[in-house]
Design a protein around this motif. Structure first.
Motif, short mmCIF file in Angstrom:
data_model
loop_
_atom_site.label_atom_id
_atom_site.label_comp_id
_atom_site.label_asym_id
_atom_site.label_seq_id
_atom_site.Cartn_x
_atom_site.Cartn_y
_atom_site.Cartn_z
N UNK A 28 -38.71 10.22 16.92
CA UNK A 28 -38.85 10.01 15.36
C UNK A 28 -39.66 8.83 15.14
N UNK A 29 -40.53 8.96 14.20
CA UNK A 29 -41.06 7.47 13.69
C UNK A 29 -41.34 7.42 12.22
N UNK A 30 -40.47 6.24 11.82
CA UNK A 30 -40.50 6.05 10.40
C UNK A 30 -41.54 4.95 10.10
N UNK A 31 -42.07 5.05 8.86
CA UNK A 31 -42.98 4.07 8.45
C UNK A 31 -42.68 3.72 6.77
N UNK A 32 -42.24 2.61 6.68
CA UNK A 32 -42.06 1.94 5.12
C UNK A 32 -43.10 2.38 3.89
N UNK A 33 -42.58 2.83 2.92
CA UNK A 33 -43.44 3.31 1.99
C UNK A 33 -43.89 2.22 1.03
N UNK A 34 -43.03 1.27 1.04
CA UNK A 34 -43.56 -0.18 0.56
C UNK A 34 -43.07 -1.50 1.48
N UNK A 91 -37.13 5.66 1.54
CA UNK A 91 -37.94 4.51 1.69
C UNK A 91 -38.97 4.49 2.72
N UNK A 92 -38.93 5.64 3.35
CA UNK A 92 -39.80 6.17 4.54
C UNK A 92 -40.19 7.08 4.71
N UNK A 93 -41.58 7.48 5.26
CA UNK A 93 -42.11 8.46 5.74
C UNK A 93 -41.80 8.85 7.06
#
Length: 374
Positions: A275-281, A365-367
């Motif tokens: 699972x990979x999460x990337x910050x929206x901001x 907060x993350x995609x």
């Protein structure tokens, strides 16, 4: 009646005397010997009078000023000199072939007591020539803009990287210089009061005063799993597997002291994906990204059971050459306790529970993306 006639005659005689006296004054042409020279460079030339006061010698002789040896003679000479002023039209920004006009203005009222008359009956025309051409240059050819740091937090600096092809000692400034990300545009400008004139004075013409550069080469936080190299994935998988083995071994070592019957053996560990999460901001996010490594663990003992084990790595960076940078210490194990009698092991009982804990709760907060198929 005779008295009136006499007065009229006296007036006429006074006027005629004045006229005769004026007619007897020596006329000096202040335009006769004028010489104009041209300085500077083609397109930026300046006209200059070289001998505008060549007439002074003759005027001073008639005024009986043999030499300037005191305040009185200096003041008198200054009055005569200041009676004439010249104007050159145009005087600046001249090119070869341009025509200029020289005019003179004379203040006759200050010269009445002298036995000479300054005259300027005509304007003079001159054609500009002899100006060298300027050399056009890009003043930014000798610089490089260097970028350091991480994309969205990058810093730009200007360095003089090559031999300058001009004598001007320019300094440069880059704006913006902080908070940069790859793809941004920065502008480098020349510092100084009048850099263009400085160039012209040295025979050069700047083709630009500022130049845009695109930010590139900054490290950046991985935005998707595909940006993380296979080598990095394999290295992190290897560490996660070591963590799993160590975790199980530490528990079993402790349980074996109590009773071998409560010990469960790790039969297999299967990598399911990420699972990979990337910050929206990026600016406000504590962690910019997180890559979770998910394993299915199969245990044997009094009864067989399976669970799901996860380890997450934060803030994985992609370097300019495509390799990754990461910190093994920026790691988190998010595994609850599964009790099996007197023994307990770390892991989630099902994948939905793991997904909710690691992903769902962070979606504000993350995609995210997933490579897991179970």
């Amino acid at each position: 009646m005779r008295k009136q006639k006499r007065i009229v005659m006296i007036c006429i005689m006074v006027v005629m005397a004045a006229l005769l006296t004026g007619c007897g004054k020596k006329k000096i042409d202040v335009m006769e010997n004028l010489i104009v020279s041209f300085e500077g460079y083609n397109g930026y030339g300046t006209a200059k009078l070289n001998n505008e006061y060549s007439w002074e010698t003759e005027a001073f002789e008639i005024a009986e000023i043999e030499k300037i040896d005191g305040f009185d003679t200096f003041a008198e000479a200054l009055v005569i000199e200041d009676a004439v002023s010249y104007e050159i039209i145009p005087k600046e920004n001249l090119s070869n072939g341009d025509e200029i006009t020289v005019k003179a203005a004379i203040n006759q009222s200050v010269l009445e007591e002298y036995n000479f008359e300054l005259v300027a009956d005509s304007e003079l025309k001159f054609t500009v020539d002899g100006l060298d051409n300027v050399t056009k240059i890009d003043p930014f050819d000798c610089i490089e803009v260097e970028y350091d740091g991480v994309s969205s937090e990058g810093i730009a600096t200007v360095t003089v990287a090559k031999q300058k092809q001009y004598p001007m000692d320019y300094s440069f400034i880059v704006k913006p210089s902080q908070g940069l990300k790859n793809g941004d545009t920065v502008v480098v400008s020349i510092l100084g009061t009048n850099p263009e004139q400085d160039a012209i004075d040295n025979g050069y013409e700047l083709i630009c005063m500022e130049k845009e550069f695109q930010v590139e080469g900054l490290m950046f936080y991985a935005e998707k799993i595909s940006e993380i190299s296979d080598d990095t994935i394999n290295q992190l998988k290897s560490q996660v597997e070591d963590i799993i083995e160590s975790d199980v071994a530490e528990k079993n070592s402790r349980y074996a002291k109590w009773s071998s019957s409560i010990v469960y053996t790790l039969k297999s560990k299967t990598f399911l994906g990420n699972y990979f999460l990337y910050a929206k901001n990026l600016e406000s996010a504590w962690h910019k990204n997180c890559c979770y490594f998910v394993y299915k663990l199969d245990f044997e003992g009094k009864e067989s059971f399976s669970c799901y084990y996860v380890v997450g790595y934060y803030d994985i960076l992609i370097l300019e050459d495509g390799t990754c940078s990461y910190d093994f210490d920026k790691m988190e194990k998010r595994n609850p306790i599964i009790s099996k009698g007197m023994a307990s092991y770390n892991g989630y009982e099902n994948l939905d529970q793991l997904f909710n804990d690691c992903v769902t709760q962070n979606l504000t907060e993350y995609t995210y993306e997933s490579t897991i198929n179970d």
